[in-house]
Design an enzyme around this catalytic site. Sequence first.
Site, PDB file in Angstrom:
ATOM      1  N   GLY A  24      39.024  47.338  30.955  1.00  0.00           N
ATOM      2  CA  GLY A  24      37.813  47.241  30.153  1.00  0.00           C
ATOM      3  C   GLY A  24      37.315  48.567  29.607  1.00  0.00           C
ATOM      4  O   GLY A  24      36.173  48.674  29.167  1.00  0.00           O
TER       5      GLY A  24
ATOM      6  N   GLU B 186      47.464  46.849  37.501  1.00  0.00           N
ATOM      7  CA  GLU B 186      46.298  47.128  36.659  1.00  0.00           C
ATOM      8  C   GLU B 186      45.597  48.401  37.141  1.00  0.00           C
ATOM      9  O   GLU B 186      44.821  48.349  38.110  1.00  0.00           O
ATOM     10  CB  GLU B 186      45.306  45.971  36.736  1.00  0.00           C
ATOM     11  CG  GLU B 186      45.871  44.637  36.311  1.00  0.00           C
ATOM     12  CD  GLU B 186      44.749  43.680  35.912  1.00  0.00           C
ATOM     13  OE1 GLU B 186      44.732  43.250  34.760  1.00  0.00           O
ATOM     14  OE2 GLU B 186      43.886  43.388  36.751  1.00  0.00           O
TER      15      GLU B 186
ATOM     16  N   HIS C 102      42.209  40.914  42.363  1.00  0.00           N
ATOM     17  CA  HIS C 102      41.739  41.664  41.187  1.00  0.00           C
ATOM     18  C   HIS C 102      40.817  42.791  41.668  1.00  0.00           C
ATOM     19  O   HIS C 102      40.021  42.603  42.585  1.00  0.00           O
ATOM     20  CB  HIS C 102      40.999  40.722  40.229  1.00  0.00           C
ATOM     21  CG  HIS C 102      40.769  41.354  38.889  1.00  0.00           C
ATOM     22  ND1 HIS C 102      39.774  42.283  38.671  1.00  0.00           N
ATOM     23  CD2 HIS C 102      41.406  41.209  37.704  1.00  0.00           C
ATOM     24  CE1 HIS C 102      39.816  42.667  37.410  1.00  0.00           C
ATOM     25  NE2 HIS C 102      40.801  42.038  36.799  1.00  0.00           N
TER      26      HIS C 102
ATOM     27  N   SER D 270      43.140  46.986  29.309  1.00  0.00           N
ATOM     28  CA  SER D 270      42.882  47.275  27.888  1.00  0.00           C
ATOM     29  C   SER D 270      44.072  46.967  26.980  1.00  0.00           C
ATOM     30  O   SER D 270      44.305  47.676  26.002  1.00  0.00           O
ATOM     31  CB  SER D 270      42.414  48.717  27.703  1.00  0.00           C
ATOM     32  OG  SER D 270      41.191  48.928  28.396  1.00  0.00           O
TER      33      SER D 270
HETATM   34  C1  PEP Z   1      41.556  42.552  33.691  1.00  0.00           C
HETATM   35  O1  PEP Z   1      40.425  42.570  34.098  1.00  0.00           O
HETATM   36  O2  PEP Z   1      42.444  41.958  34.322  1.00  0.00           O
HETATM   37  C2  PEP Z   1      41.847  43.253  32.451  1.00  0.00           C
HETATM   38  C3  PEP Z   1      43.081  43.627  32.238  1.00  0.00           C
HETATM   39  O3  PEP Z   1      40.795  43.475  31.606  1.00  0.00           O
HETATM   40  P1  PEP Z   1      40.856  44.182  30.152  1.00  0.00           P
HETATM   41  O4  PEP Z   1      42.058  43.643  29.429  1.00  0.00           O
HETATM   42  O5  PEP Z   1      39.576  43.808  29.499  1.00  0.00           O
HETATM   43  O6  PEP Z   1      40.997  45.640  30.407  1.00  0.00           O
END
Ligand code: PEP
Length: 254
Positions: free
Chosen positions: A171, A165, A93, A211
């Site tokens: 976030g 991601e 991550h 998000s």
């Molecule tokens: C994450 O941290 O894996 C993530 C996708 O967070 P968010 O959905 O809050 O953006």
Amino acid sequence: MPLRPYIVGNWKMHGTRATLSEARAIDRAAQRHMKVEVAIAPPYTLIHPVHREAEQIAVGAQDCHDQESGAHTGEISAAMVADAGAKFVILGHSERREAQSENDALIRAKAQAALAAGLRVIMCCGEAEKVRDAGRAVAHVKKQLKASLPETIEDAAEKLTVAYEPIWAIGTGKTATPEDIAEMHGEIRKLLIALFGEEDGAEIRILYGGSVKPENAGEILNVPEVGGALVGGASLTADSFMGIALAAGEAEEG
Ligand code: PEP
């Protein structure tokens, strides 16, 4: 047969035993959405309590150490989280890559340890905003992913999930455009086929994360090669998380 859409909640450092009611509600709702595979990765302290209560959802960890045991104060091994009931682990991550300075080699070693302990792996990858602005997002993500994944994985389609991601979308309320997601997932697919062969490489699910909310999930989950979502903030309540699972079920039906 293609695997079901996979909706995974990453609770990060949120949740105490009081939060178990949300996990219970997610589990009950997941029983009504069997076309979708739903899972959550709570903090370590909640892995066993969630595992004990869950009838439908899988529970996973947000990280594990690359060693089986030893003098590593504050750390936890893959075998330990498996013993607590975890079926998978999220690795690589961006929050760990950044805040804990985890590099690709360490993440690969963690993946090998996790697979050896019988865990499935969700391998995260993604680019920073300045990398995308410089037009290097695809090359960066492919290099990162190739260096983070073990070279061989038996039954890779079953054992491995990739989560794309974009760091700038986590976030922040920002999401990548459907076109950018389609391009990146298409490139990741080609890489997975090159690494793990036509059969497994074509089946491995590629999640989008950053998000994702009930309001934008339908659009994102309909993008080609998006096999589900890794969800942070919106996974903390059953209402919003299962809104995303519902959108995944609808996207599956077409
Ligand atoms: C994450 O941290 O894996 C993530 C996708 O967070 P968010 O959905 O809050 O953006």
